[in-house]
Enzyme design. Structure first.
Site, PDB file in Angstrom:
ATOM      1  N   ALA A  73       0.812  -1.221   0.000  1.00 13.01           N
ATOM      2  CA  ALA A  73       0.000   0.000   0.000  1.00 13.01           C
ATOM      3  C   ALA A  73       0.839   1.261   0.000  1.00 13.01           C
ATOM      4  CB  ALA A  73      -0.874  -0.003   1.244  1.00 13.01           C
ATOM      5  N   PRO A  74       0.449   2.259  -0.797  1.00 10.66           N
ATOM      6  CA  PRO A  74       1.052   3.572  -0.605  1.00 10.66           C
ATOM      7  C   PRO A  74       0.630   4.050   0.781  1.00 10.66           C
ATOM      8  CG  PRO A  74      -0.462   3.571  -2.490  1.00 10.66           C
ATOM      9  CD  PRO A  74      -0.622   2.272  -1.788  1.00 10.66           C
ATOM     10  N   CYS A  75       1.487   4.752   1.463  1.00 12.98           N
ATOM     11  CA  CYS A  75       1.227   5.037   2.873  1.00 12.98           C
ATOM     12  C   CYS A  75       1.465   6.499   3.214  1.00 12.98           C
ATOM     13  CB  CYS A  75       2.194   4.181   3.680  1.00 12.98           C
ATOM     14  SG  CYS A  75       1.489   3.529   5.144  1.00 12.98           S
ATOM     15  N   GLN A  76       0.528   7.138   3.889  1.00 10.43           N
ATOM     16  CA  GLN A  76       0.727   8.497   4.403  1.00 10.43           C
ATOM     17  C   GLN A  76       0.945   8.387   5.906  1.00 10.43           C
ATOM     18  OE1 GLN A  76       0.831  11.099   2.372  1.00 10.43           O
ATOM     19  NE2 GLN A  76       0.483   9.604   0.743  1.00 10.43           N
ATOM     20  N   TYR A  83       5.387   6.665  11.486  1.00  4.67           N
ATOM     21  CA  TYR A  83       4.394   5.663  11.105  1.00  4.67           C
ATOM     22  C   TYR A  83       4.039   4.713  12.253  1.00  4.67           C
ATOM     23  CZ  TYR A  83       5.208   6.758   6.124  1.00  4.67           C
ATOM     24  OH  TYR A  83       5.311   7.367   4.902  1.00  4.67           O
TER      25      TYR A  83
END
Ligand SMILES: C[S@@+](CC[C@H](N)C(=O)[O-])C[C@H]1O[C@@H](n2cnc3c(N)ncnc32)[C@H](O)[C@@H]1O
Length: 345
Positions: free
Chosen positions: A78-81, A127
């Site tokens: 997943a792309p992650c913010q 994160y």
């Protein structure tokens, strides 16, 4: 033959690595039509769900594609913010973390194991909330999960330095231990081993037989600069003053990789979506006066020449730069297998 499902599949780097190790990829999902076309062109037997993972019907479609088949591994890239107190949203909100959302797929298809691949930042304090949310939710579904581990694709036979963060989840602790202790490595490969056999090209020249082996047309000033950069690892430090870029004057350290050449006997630097542009990183050929071609970039990401990329050249560079190197995934397969062996049928 183990079965996998590939979420956020992109153009299929993970799927390619698993298939090279004789795994079957039952279903894949991505919402970008450009990568979807490439994925479908290469993996015709996989059911591809081209849709937004944030929609409930997408999860239904993935579950329908899997039907009642046993899933040995779910892959989530997943792309992650980073979460912060400002952007921490939940529930139906479209900003919900994609990585958390993808766990609903795990809940529905009940895989034996889950492999997460992500940016190295996932292992940093920014994160921490995301990681502990992932671990807590997976514990509710009956999984044990590793902490984030940072690794470098160069240690897994990929001719490129590419730091990534991985996590692994399994249905029991023995499987997690088996994954951890399995000695995953592969011999290092250099830029020379990966691309030296390709035909030499000048700026603007193209191979007649390989559409991806086409050199960008550089401006005369760019070629002048490249002529001054020493072969095999040279940098813009060697430019005479009159050829220095105005924005770099008196800034020896800023953007030091720009106009840099790759080294023949080292791995390549991390490829990005700008990997065929010498103004965006150390993306000049080790000795020819041009940026690397898309073919060279695809090889440095360990894609076989038979892999078909669809779209315009900028779109192909984007797909190559964003991909997970197939050989890195293939190198992990013994660890995946060791984990699966520790899970009762
Ligand atoms: C880093 S790339 C994945 C690379 C890929 N796993 C591979 O093996 O090459 C992340 C992918 O997530 C996809 N993506 C982003 N948001 C999404 C969403 N809401 N639903 C489905 N896919 C999404 C992007 O289109 C992109 O292809």
């Amino acid at each position: 033959m183990p079965n996998a499902v590939d979420i956020f599949s992109g153009s299929g780097g993970v799927t390619q690595g698993l298939r090279a190790a004789k795994w079957r990829v039952l279903a894949a999902c991505d919402n970008d039509p450009v990568v979807a076309a490439t994925y479908r062109a290469n993996h015709r037997r996989t059911k591809f769900v081209e849709a937004d993972i944030l929609l409930d019907k997408t999860i239904d479609s993935i579950a329908a594609a899997v039907a009642d088949q046993h899933v040995h591994m779910l892959v989530i890239c997943a792309p992650c913010q980073p979460f912060s107190s400002q952007n921490r949203y939940r529930g139906d909100d479209a900003r919900e973390q994609l990585i958390i959302r993808a766990l609903s797929v795990a809940q529905r298809i009940d895989p034996d194991t889950i492999f997460f691949e992500n940016v190295p930042g996932l292992a940093t304090p920014a994160y921490r909330t995301v990681v502990s949310d992932v671990q807590k939710r997976l514990a509710e579904f009956g999984y044990v999960v590793t902490d984030p581990m940072v690794c470098d694709a160069a240690d897994f036979g990929v001719p490129q330095r590419r730091k990534r963060c991985i996590m692994f989840a399994a249905k029991n602790q023995a499987a997690l231990n088996a994954f951890r202790i399995c000695n995953v490595t592969a011999p290092r490969r250099s830029v020379f081993q990966a691309i030296a056999d390709l035909p030499a090209l000048k700026s603007g020249e193209a191979s007649e037989t390989d559409v991806l082996h086409r050199a960008r047309t550089h401006l005369p000033i760019a070629i002048q600069r490249l002529l001054h950069i020493p072969a095999d690892g040279g940098s813009r430090k060697s430019l005479p003053e009159h050829l220095e870029l105005a924005c770099h004057k008196n800034k020896a350290k800023a953007f030091s990789d720009v106009y840099g050449r790759m080294s023949w006997y080292d791995v390549a630097p991390t490829l990005t979506t700008g990997c065929t542009d010498v103004t965006r990183g150390r993306f000049a050929h080790p000795e020819q006066h041009r940026a690397i071609t898309l073919r060279e970039a695809a090889r440095l990401q360990s894609f076989p020449d038979s892999y078909k990329f669809t779209g315009r050249s900028g779109q192909v560079a984007m797909q190559i730069g964003n991909a997970v190197p197939p050989d890195m995934i293939r190198a992990f397969v013994p660890a995946f297998k060791a984990a699966l062996a520790a899970i009762p049928e």
